[in-house]
Design a protein around this motif. Structure first.
Motif, PDB file in Angstrom:
ATOM      1  N   ILE A  65       0.833  -1.208   0.000  1.00  0.00           N
ATOM      2  CA  ILE A  65       0.000   0.000   0.000  1.00  0.00           C
ATOM      3  C   ILE A  65       0.864   1.253   0.000  1.00  0.00           C
ATOM      4  O   ILE A  65       0.595   2.211  -0.733  1.00  0.00           O
ATOM      5  N   ILE A  66       1.912   1.259   0.806  1.00  0.00           N
ATOM      6  CA  ILE A  66       2.755   2.449   0.883  1.00  0.00           C
ATOM      7  C   ILE A  66       3.611   2.604  -0.370  1.00  0.00           C
ATOM      8  O   ILE A  66       3.936   3.728  -0.781  1.00  0.00           O
ATOM      9  N   GLU A  67       3.967   1.495  -1.015  1.00  0.00           N
ATOM     10  CA  GLU A  67       4.812   1.559  -2.210  1.00  0.00           C
ATOM     11  C   GLU A  67       4.008   1.851  -3.475  1.00  0.00           C
ATOM     12  O   GLU A  67       4.504   2.528  -4.381  1.00  0.00           O
ATOM     13  N   LYS A  68       2.769   1.327  -3.536  1.00  0.00           N
ATOM     14  CA  LYS A  68       1.951   1.512  -4.734  1.00  0.00           C
ATOM     15  C   LYS A  68       0.519   1.920  -4.373  1.00  0.00           C
ATOM     16  O   LYS A  68      -0.446   1.235  -4.729  1.00  0.00           O
ATOM     17  N   PRO A  69       0.355   3.038  -3.682  1.00  0.00           N
ATOM     18  CA  PRO A  69      -0.991   3.462  -3.264  1.00  0.00           C
ATOM     19  C   PRO A  69      -1.895   3.811  -4.436  1.00  0.00           C
ATOM     20  O   PRO A  69      -3.118   3.761  -4.313  1.00  0.00           O
ATOM     21  N   GLU A  70      -1.277   4.146  -5.584  1.00  0.00           N
ATOM     22  CA  GLU A  70      -2.071   4.540  -6.745  1.00  0.00           C
ATOM     23  C   GLU A  70      -2.889   3.389  -7.317  1.00  0.00           C
ATOM     24  O   GLU A  70      -3.799   3.607  -8.141  1.00  0.00           O
ATOM     25  N   GLN A  71      -2.616   2.159  -6.871  1.00  0.00           N
ATOM     26  CA  GLN A  71      -3.406   1.028  -7.352  1.00  0.00           C
ATOM     27  C   GLN A  71      -4.820   1.041  -6.763  1.00  0.00           C
ATOM     28  O   GLN A  71      -5.698   0.325  -7.238  1.00  0.00           O
ATOM     29  N   PHE A  72      -5.013   1.826  -5.720  1.00  0.00           N
ATOM     30  CA  PHE A  72      -6.364   1.984  -5.170  1.00  0.00           C
ATOM     31  C   PHE A  72      -7.094   3.086  -5.913  1.00  0.00           C
ATOM     32  O   PHE A  72      -6.551   4.162  -6.152  1.00  0.00           O
ATOM     33  N   SER A  73      -8.344   2.823  -6.262  1.00  0.00           N
ATOM     34  CA  SER A  73      -9.186   3.815  -6.917  1.00  0.00           C
ATOM     35  C   SER A  73     -10.191   4.365  -5.906  1.00  0.00           C
ATOM     36  O   SER A  73     -10.928   3.603  -5.274  1.00  0.00           O
ATOM     37  N   ALA A  74     -10.219   5.672  -5.765  1.00  0.00           N
ATOM     38  CA  ALA A  74     -11.108   6.317  -4.791  1.00  0.00           C
ATOM     39  C   ALA A  74     -12.582   6.136  -5.129  1.00  0.00           C
ATOM     40  O   ALA A  74     -13.457   6.465  -4.336  1.00  0.00           O
ATOM     41  N   SER A  75     -12.872   5.581  -6.302  1.00  0.00           N
ATOM     42  CA  SER A  75     -14.263   5.367  -6.695  1.00  0.00           C
ATOM     43  C   SER A  75     -14.866   4.146  -6.013  1.00  0.00           C
ATOM     44  O   SER A  75     -16.071   3.923  -6.100  1.00  0.00           O
ATOM     45  N   ARG A  76     -14.051   3.349  -5.331  1.00  0.00           N
ATOM     46  CA  ARG A  76     -14.556   2.157  -4.653  1.00  0.00           C
ATOM     47  C   ARG A  76     -14.271   2.240  -3.152  1.00  0.00           C
ATOM     48  O   ARG A  76     -13.504   3.091  -2.707  1.00  0.00           O
ATOM     49  N   SER A  77     -14.866   1.331  -2.405  1.00  0.00           N
ATOM     50  CA  SER A  77     -14.650   1.288  -0.960  1.00  0.00           C
ATOM     51  C   SER A  77     -13.242   0.794  -0.654  1.00  0.00           C
ATOM     52  O   SER A  77     -12.818  -0.252  -1.158  1.00  0.00           O
ATOM     53  N   PHE A  78     -12.521   1.536   0.174  1.00  0.00           N
ATOM     54  CA  PHE A  78     -11.162   1.105   0.531  1.00  0.00           C
ATOM     55  C   PHE A  78     -11.200  -0.210   1.306  1.00  0.00           C
ATOM     56  O   PHE A  78     -10.362  -1.088   1.099  1.00  0.00           O
ATOM     57  N   LYS A  79     -12.179  -0.350   2.197  1.00  0.00           N
ATOM     58  CA  LYS A  79     -12.260  -1.548   3.027  1.00  0.00           C
ATOM     59  C   LYS A  79     -12.428  -2.802   2.189  1.00  0.00           C
ATOM     60  O   LYS A  79     -11.722  -3.807   2.394  1.00  0.00           O
ATOM     61  N   THR A  80     -13.347  -2.778   1.218  1.00  0.00           N
ATOM     62  CA  THR A  80     -13.546  -3.963   0.386  1.00  0.00           C
ATOM     63  C   THR A  80     -12.333  -4.202  -0.510  1.00  0.00           C
ATOM     64  O   THR A  80     -11.964  -5.347  -0.774  1.00  0.00           O
ATOM     65  N   TRP A  81     -11.708  -3.124  -0.985  1.00  0.00           N
ATOM     66  CA  TRP A  81     -10.493  -3.275  -1.790  1.00  0.00           C
ATOM     67  C   TRP A  81      -9.378  -3.916  -0.973  1.00  0.00           C
ATOM     68  O   TRP A  81      -8.673  -4.816  -1.449  1.00  0.00           O
ATOM     69  N   LEU A  82      -9.217  -3.475   0.263  1.00  0.00           N
ATOM     70  CA  LEU A  82      -8.162  -4.003   1.129  1.00  0.00           C
ATOM     71  C   LEU A  82      -8.352  -5.493   1.388  1.00  0.00           C
ATOM     72  O   LEU A  82      -7.405  -6.280   1.275  1.00  0.00           O
ATOM     73  N   TYR A  83      -9.575  -5.886   1.720  1.00  0.00           N
ATOM     74  CA  TYR A  83      -9.839  -7.299   1.988  1.00  0.00           C
ATOM     75  C   TYR A  83      -9.776  -8.137   0.716  1.00  0.00           C
ATOM     76  O   TYR A  83      -9.445  -9.322   0.758  1.00  0.00           O
ATOM     77  N   SER A  84     -10.084  -7.527  -0.410  1.00  0.00           N
ATOM     78  CA  SER A  84      -9.938  -8.231  -1.680  1.00  0.00           C
ATOM     79  C   SER A  84      -8.472  -8.540  -1.939  1.00  0.00           C
ATOM     80  O   SER A  84      -8.125  -9.651  -2.368  1.00  0.00           O
ATOM     81  N   CYS A  85      -7.603  -7.569  -1.672  1.00  0.00           N
ATOM     82  CA  CYS A  85      -6.150  -7.788  -1.811  1.00  0.00           C
ATOM     83  C   CYS A  85      -5.691  -8.885  -0.862  1.00  0.00           C
ATOM     84  O   CYS A  85      -4.908  -9.769  -1.249  1.00  0.00           O
ATOM     85  N   ALA A  86      -6.163  -8.841   0.380  1.00  0.00           N
ATOM     86  CA  ALA A  86      -5.784  -9.836   1.376  1.00  0.00           C
ATOM     87  C   ALA A  86      -6.253 -11.224   0.953  1.00  0.00           C
ATOM     88  O   ALA A  86      -5.522 -12.218   1.086  1.00  0.00           O
ATOM     89  N   ASN A  87      -7.467 -11.292   0.439  1.00  0.00           N
ATOM     90  CA  ASN A  87      -7.998 -12.581  -0.004  1.00  0.00           C
ATOM     91  C   ASN A  87      -7.189 -13.151  -1.157  1.00  0.00           C
ATOM     92  O   ASN A  87      -6.918 -14.361  -1.212  1.00  0.00           O
ATOM     93  N   ASN A  88      -6.795 -12.296  -2.087  1.00  0.00           N
ATOM     94  CA  ASN A  88      -5.977 -12.753  -3.214  1.00  0.00           C
ATOM     95  C   ASN A  88      -4.628 -13.284  -2.738  1.00  0.00           C
ATOM     96  O   ASN A  88      -4.096 -14.256  -3.295  1.00  0.00           O
ATOM     97  N   MET A  89      -4.071 -12.659  -1.731  1.00  0.00           N
ATOM     98  CA  MET A  89      -2.809 -13.138  -1.171  1.00  0.00           C
ATOM     99  C   MET A  89      -2.975 -14.532  -0.576  1.00  0.00           C
ATOM    100  O   MET A  89      -2.117 -15.398  -0.726  1.00  0.00           O
ATOM    101  N   CYS A  90      -4.101 -14.742   0.103  1.00  0.00           N
ATOM    102  CA  CYS A  90      -4.364 -16.061   0.690  1.00  0.00           C
ATOM    103  C   CYS A  90      -4.543 -17.111  -0.398  1.00  0.00           C
ATOM    104  O   CYS A  90      -4.025 -18.230  -0.289  1.00  0.00           O
ATOM    105  N   LYS A  91      -5.261 -16.755  -1.456  1.00  0.00           N
ATOM    106  CA  LYS A  91      -5.478 -17.693  -2.556  1.00  0.00           C
ATOM    107  C   LYS A  91      -4.154 -18.097  -3.181  1.00  0.00           C
ATOM    108  O   LYS A  91      -3.933 -19.273  -3.504  1.00  0.00           O
ATOM    109  N   ASN A  92      -3.260 -17.139  -3.351  1.00  0.00           N
ATOM    110  CA  ASN A  92      -1.946 -17.453  -3.914  1.00  0.00           C
ATOM    111  C   ASN A  92      -1.150 -18.364  -2.988  1.00  0.00           C
ATOM    112  O   ASN A  92      -0.417 -19.249  -3.448  1.00  0.00           O
TER     113      ASN A  92
END
Length: 200
Positions: A65-92
């Motif tokens: 997040i600190i290295e590539k914050p621009e990957q977040f789009s302010a048009s969506r919920s940060f909370k759901t985006w954050l957990y989506s990233c976390a979920n993808n990490m778990c899947k990997n």
């Protein structure tokens, strides 16, 4: 709007992330304070209660997040985006450990009997939670993720569908399937309880 006139704690997640993108370290600190413990607990539940792995994953996510914050789009919920990233990490991680199970299709028929997971005596809760965790780890990651997001992280069906990138119907089907499966495995804890409520 002049953001520095406001307390960071009063700003929304999305506004804070626009400031993080601009290099505001205090905005990042506020985001970290809001979500680091929650994400750590999420990883802990998802990654076999491995504290060190959960901590590593949490740090990796917030470093991203600190290295590539621009990957977040302010048009969506940060909370759901954050957990989506976390979920993808778990899947990997599941794929890496080669423990991913083949996805089972959900029966079409509705499920009427299931056990409620909130009605146990305190003396039974520790053992119940251990058994619940054991059974959850037998599920494929899609069903496990859905269950944890709904019943442990308290997300709505709509939020889960965004986090997992699937329809609300799929979320409901996974919940039905998981509750049916767990009710059979954990029936001995409360054999007289037959109803579960998961809608808000």
């Amino acid at each position: 709007m002049i953001f520095f006139k406001h307390k960071y704690s009063e700003l929304s997640d999305e506004v804070l992330m626009t400031l993080v993108i601009k290099g505001e370290s205090k905005a990042y600190a506020e985001i970290y304070n809001r979500y680091s413990s929650k994400i750590l607990n999420y990883f802990y539940r998802m990654l076999w209660k491995d504290k060190e792995k959960a901590m590593d994953f949490m740090q990796e996510l917030f470093t991203h997040i600190i290295e590539k914050p621009e990957q977040f789009s302010a048009s969506r919920s940060f909370k759901t985006w954050l957990y989506s990233c976390a979920n993808n990490m778990c899947k990997n991680e599941y794929k890496k450990q080669e423990i991913r199970q083949e996805y089972n299709r959900i029966p079409i028929e509705s499920i009427e009997n299931s056990v409620a997971f909130h009605d146990y005596a305190p003396t039974d809760m520790k053992f119940f939670n251990e058994q619940l965790h054991h059974e959850l780890n037998k599920l494929d990651d899609a069903h496990k993720s859905t269950f944890i997001l709904r019943f442990k992280e308290d997300f709505s069906l709509a939020e889960i569908s965004k986090i997992l990138n699937c329809s609300e119907g799929t979320v409901k089907s996974r919940i039905f399937y998981t509750l049916k499966k767990l009710s059979k495995k954990l029936h001995s804890f409360n054999p007289n309880t037959t109803e579960v409520y998961y809608e808000k």
